[in-house]
Design an enzyme around this catalytic site. Structure first.
Site, short mmCIF file in Angstrom:
data_model
loop_
_atom_site.label_atom_id
_atom_site.label_comp_id
_atom_site.label_asym_id
_atom_site.label_seq_id
_atom_site.Cartn_x
_atom_site.Cartn_y
_atom_site.Cartn_z
CG ASP A 149 -0.16 -0.25 2.52
OD1 ASP A 149 1.07 -0.02 2.56
OD2 ASP A 149 -0.79 -0.68 3.50
CD GLU A 159 0.24 -6.71 2.82
OE1 GLU A 159 0.94 -7.37 3.61
OE2 GLU A 159 0.27 -5.47 2.73
CD GLU A 163 0.32 4.22 4.74
OE1 GLU A 163 1.52 4.51 4.90
OE2 GLU A 163 -0.62 4.89 5.24
CG HIS A 201 6.36 4.14 11.24
ND1 HIS A 201 6.08 2.89 11.71
CD2 HIS A 201 6.03 4.13 9.91
CE1 HIS A 201 5.63 2.13 10.72
NE2 HIS A 201 5.58 2.86 9.63
NE ARG A 237 2.20 10.58 5.13
CZ ARG A 237 3.15 11.35 4.60
NH1 ARG A 237 3.07 12.66 4.72
NH2 ARG A 237 4.15 10.81 3.93
CG HIS A 292 10.33 5.68 10.69
ND1 HIS A 292 10.62 6.63 9.75
CD2 HIS A 292 9.85 4.61 10.00
CE1 HIS A 292 10.31 6.17 8.55
NE2 HIS A 292 9.85 4.94 8.68
#
Length: 372
Positions: free
Chosen positions: A101, A123, A137, A214, A216, A247
């Site tokens: 994604d 996936e 995503e 991490h 967004r 990250h």
């Protein structure tokens, strides 16, 4: 006359893509008598991607090298789309494989569509049903599915999502998730930590909490709430240690580092390679994460997972009671983590009995399907 080989072009851009595509790239190479395999790196995430490629011994044939400081989604999309077009025109693959994604995946799929190249989505079919969580995503995976000719769904639930959306049953294949293949590969590799700090974390007594955060949508206040919960947990439980691979994204580091870096028993470390991450999962008592990959990997180790998100596109473990959605509010994270640390029966009920995401044979199944 010798039959022409199937030409497969695989795209990877980020660390999760590299992990999940590594078993597939290895399987394609193993079938070199029937497959011509090419690997393209977009390098959407340069350092963390290269670290993972080294673990699995993958050297890309083509490197678009698009990563820029504080790159925007728009710029990443444009750079991948622009970079992939001449690659596809030159190599003319029979199938373009993309995973998951990411912006690299969906922009590459769009480039494939423009060049009339069949796209295989590894996936496929995951859905949170909330375009803002995870962002971007959820939209990326929907767009990629719309552009794909082959949908390699990791689970029956993912297949059912695709069927409800009107995708053809004949183009959907339930294969398992290649992340389980990757984890099994990693666990067979020799491991010796090069970093003394990692060895101390693995060998130290007490209960270890592995934390990754991490996403967004968690930048800013949600991530600050997560840090607040971790600070309170180590104060309440003297035997508890927290390890957090931080990250590299500046938006993450500017929140986490100032808040937690001087606290006793909280180990803030650089992002680790996949072999080290596997050993940290194995050593952990409990995993707190907003990552999709760790939700899929933890059941292999029999580890309960607290998912620090509003919703998940991987509900198989939560449905089985082996993972729990706790959101990002400090009080909610504290409450559920304390319960599992203090109530051994509650903890035991959340220990996975198997991995609902795969059996380690997904890559073989996908290549078999492509060759048919």
């Amino acid at each position: 006359m010798m039959k022409r080989k199937l030409k497969v072009l695989s795209v990877i851009g980020t660390r999760p893509e590299a992990i999940k595509m590594a078993p597939l790239i290895r399987e394609l190479s193993r079938r070199a008598d029937r497959v011509e395999s090419l690997v393209v790196s977009t390098a959407q995430h340069r350092q963390m991607l290269d670290q993972t490629l080294r673990v699995f011994g993958i050297v890309p044939d083509i490197d678009l090298d698009i990563m820029r400081p504080r790159q925007s989604l728009r710029q990443t999309t444009v750079d991948v789309l622009t970079g992939m077009e001449p690659v596809l025109r030159q190599h003319k693959p029979d199938v373009l494989l993309v995973q998951g994604d990411t912006t690299s995946a969906w922009a590459s799929a769009l480039a494939g569509f423009h060049q009339k190249t069949p796209v295989g989505h590894v996936e496929a079919g995951l859905r949170s049903f909330d375009l803002g969580n995870p962002y971007p995503e959820e939209m990326n995976r929907r767009l990629t599915d719309a552009l794909a000719s082959f949908h390699f769904a990791p689970t029956a639930r993912a297949r059912d999502n695709l069927l409800r959306e009107g995708f053809s049953r004949g183009n959907i294949f339930v294969t398992g998730n290649t992340v389980v293949d990757a984890l099994q590969l990693a666990l067979r590799m020799p491991f010796e930590p090069r970093d003394g700090a990692i060895r101390k974390i693995l060998d130290a007594p007490g209960r270890l909490l592995l934390v990754t955060a991490h996403r967004r949508e968690n930048w800013g206040k949600p991530l600050a709430e997560i840090c607040d919960a971790l600070r309170k947990l180590v104060r309440q439980f003297p035997d508890l240690r927290v390890v957090c691979p931080v990250h590299l994204n500046p938006e993450v580091r500017q929140t986490v580092m100032p808040t937690l870096k001087r606290l006793d028993r909280i180990h803030l470390i650089q992002p680790v390679d996949y072999l080290t991450l596997a050993q940290l999962m194995k050593r952990a008592h409990l995993i707190l994460t907003d990552s999709g990959g760790l939700q899929e990997e933890a059941p292999t180790f029999g580890k309960p997972v607290l998912v620090m998100r509003k919703c998940t596109e991987r509900p198989e473990a939560t449905d089985a009671g082996w993972a729990s959605l706790v959101g990002t509010r400090a009080n909610s994270i504290l409450s559920e983590t304390r319960r599992l640390l203090m109530d051994s029966s509650a903890y035991a009920r959340m220990i996975p009995r198997s991995n609902p995401y795969g059996d380690g044979q997904a890559a073989r199944r996908i290549v078999d399907i492509l060759l048919r």
